[in-house]
Design an enzyme around this catalytic site. Structure first.
Site, short mmCIF file in Angstrom:
data_model
loop_
_atom_site.label_atom_id
_atom_site.label_comp_id
_atom_site.label_asym_id
_atom_site.label_seq_id
_atom_site.Cartn_x
_atom_site.Cartn_y
_atom_site.Cartn_z
N CYS A 99 48.91 5.52 -27.60
CA CYS A 99 47.93 5.95 -28.58
C CYS A 99 46.59 6.12 -27.88
O CYS A 99 46.33 5.43 -26.89
CB CYS A 99 47.84 4.88 -29.67
SG CYS A 99 46.58 5.20 -30.89
N ARG A 109 47.78 -1.76 -40.64
CA ARG A 109 47.39 -2.66 -39.55
C ARG A 109 46.24 -3.58 -39.92
O ARG A 109 45.17 -3.13 -40.31
CB ARG A 109 47.02 -1.85 -38.30
CG ARG A 109 46.78 -2.75 -37.09
CD ARG A 109 46.63 -1.96 -35.82
NE ARG A 109 47.72 -1.05 -35.64
CZ ARG A 109 47.59 0.20 -35.19
NH1 ARG A 109 46.42 0.66 -34.88
NH2 ARG A 109 48.65 0.96 -35.06
N CYS A 158 27.52 5.27 -25.70
CA CYS A 158 27.93 6.39 -26.57
C CYS A 158 26.72 7.01 -27.26
O CYS A 158 25.81 6.30 -27.71
CB CYS A 158 28.95 5.89 -27.59
SG CYS A 158 29.59 7.22 -28.62
N CYS A 204 26.87 5.32 -35.02
CA CYS A 204 27.69 4.52 -35.94
C CYS A 204 27.08 3.11 -36.06
O CYS A 204 27.04 2.38 -35.05
CB CYS A 204 29.13 4.45 -35.44
SG CYS A 204 29.76 6.06 -34.91
N CYS A 242 47.09 1.32 -26.80
CA CYS A 242 46.08 2.23 -27.32
C CYS A 242 44.84 2.22 -26.42
O CYS A 242 44.25 1.17 -26.18
CB CYS A 242 45.71 1.80 -28.74
SG CYS A 242 44.48 2.88 -29.48
N CYS A 302 28.69 -0.11 -34.55
CA CYS A 302 29.35 -0.09 -33.24
C CYS A 302 28.53 -0.66 -32.07
O CYS A 302 27.43 -0.18 -31.78
CB CYS A 302 29.78 1.33 -32.91
SG CYS A 302 30.80 1.36 -31.42
N CYS A 322 46.95 7.94 -36.83
CA CYS A 322 46.53 6.56 -37.11
C CYS A 322 45.11 6.68 -37.65
O CYS A 322 44.20 7.08 -36.93
CB CYS A 322 46.56 5.74 -35.82
SG CYS A 322 45.87 4.09 -36.01
#
Ligand code: SAM
Ligand code: DTB
Ligand code: SF4
Length: 333
Positions: A131, A263, A55, A59, A99, A62, A191
């Site tokens: 999702c 969650r 990616c 972040c 998801c 991550c 979400c």
């Protein structure tokens, strides 16, 4: 304090809730949870990383960011058939929500997106809530996902607006909010939650909860993740999140947003059953199941089944809100 659903919380009211002595906070959250939800049921969602690693974003938490050396194998977008096989297995294991996550900055209008739309259609036809979490979306992309049968879109704020710049520099907080607005406009449920353990202050946590609880409509689901520190990321040496911080965060979210699915997300692999039970007491009513989150470990289905049996919990049925709405409409006629 009023127990009605409110969207006008002030930061100082939220701070007062967050700072309540711990057991008092749990009692308060439990009471509201009992009033608004079936406390014996927990939504079981399965995550699948349909496009992994490589990616472009930065972040700091991550493992999938290309710029960190984390040993995550880069994997192109999976084929639809393979994804549907995973979804079927998840369904058989008791999951009602599936998801699909992609390590993308944003969705692009190309053949990969067409393939994701096909996956959404296929999972929806299997009778599961579908999702996706694919990064930033335009309004038109959100509409296309809705037409394919998307039920929910996950896009986290991660932290407060003030702290955001220390966590991600390659996109802004406002970009995040814009995507969430696009999702809402398309009629897809939202979400949206965050991570604790990033080095944020209590004030940052309160600010993030304030942003969530003052949205025109509360997100239908709010994931609270404990940082999973991954070797190779800038946060690899962060200290483990204290269970009491997790409980405090969940209880506060439950009090601010009584009807939302809260969650208990990343971090369960390092929690005992007793610790997770405290989170359920504090109002958590959703988990990710299966032995992998996106790239990191999670308790397997067997361990979770044993925990559910011990605690007297059962998995929530799919599309329950719609079923309740249908019954209401039928009795009104
Ligand atoms: N690329 C998309 C995005 O960023 O929106 C979707 C996938 S991204 C991995 C989804 C979410 O996973 C992030 O927003 C973050 O909240 C969570 N996450 C990622 N790595 C994590 C970690 N090490 N610990 C806890 N949560 C994490
Ligand atoms: C969310 O809030 N947590 C999930 C899901 N939404 C996409 C992701 C957790 C990822 C944990 C790190 C990993 O497994 O790569
Ligand atoms: Fe990319 Fe999402 Fe990971 Fe950020 S959180 S690096 S956008 S996969």
């Amino acid at each position: 304090m009023s127990t009605d659903i409110r969207n006008n919380w002030t930061p100082s009211e939220i701070k007062a809730v967050y700072d309540t002595p711990l057991l008092e906070l749990i009692y308060h959250a439990s009471g509201l949870h009992h009033q608004y939800n079936d406390t014996a049921e927990v939504q079981v969602c399965t995550l699948l990383s349909i496009k992994t690693g490589g990616c472009s974003e930065d972040c700091v938490y991550c493992p999938q960011a290309a710029r960190y050396n984390t040993g995550v194998d880069v994997q192109a977008l999976m084929q639809k058939e393979e994804v549907l096989t995973y979804a079927q297995k998840a369904k058989e294991a008791g999951s009602t929500r599936f998801c699909m996550g992609a390590a993308w900055r944003e969705v692009r209008d190309n053949r990969d997106f067409d393939r994701v739309l096909d996956m959404v259609k296929g999972v929806n036809e299997m009778g599961m809530e579908v999702c996706c979490t694919l990064g930033m979306l335009t309004e038109y992309q959100a509409q296309r996902l809705a037409e394919a049968g998307l039920y929910a879109y996950n896009h986290n704020l991660d932290t407060s607006k003030e702290h955001y710049g220390d966590i991600i520099t390659t996109r802004t907080y406002d970009d995040r909010l814009q995507t969430l607005e696009n999702v809402r406009k398309a009629g897809v449920t939202v979400c949206c939650g965050g991570i604790i353990g990033l080095g944020e202050t209590h004030e940052d946590r309160i600010q993030m909860l304030h942003t969530l609880a003052t949205m025109p409509e509360h997100p239908e689901s709010v994931p609270i993740n404990a940082l999973v520190p991954v070797a190779g990321t800038p946060l690899e040496n962060n200290t483990k999140v204290d269970i009491w911080d997790m409980v405090r965060m969940i209880a506060t979210a439950r009090i601010l947003m009584p009807k939302t699915m809260v969650r208990l997300s990343a971090g369960r692999n390092d929690m005992s059953v007793a610790e997770q039970a405290l989170c359920f007491m504090a109002g958590a009513n959703s988990i990710f199941a299966g032995d992998k989150l996106l790239t990191t470990a999670n308790p397997g289905f067997e361990a979770d089944n044993a925990m559910f049996q011990l605690l007297g919990l059962s998995p929530r049925k799919a599309f329950k809100e719609e079923a309740k709405q249908y019954l209401r409409e039928m009795t009104e006629v």
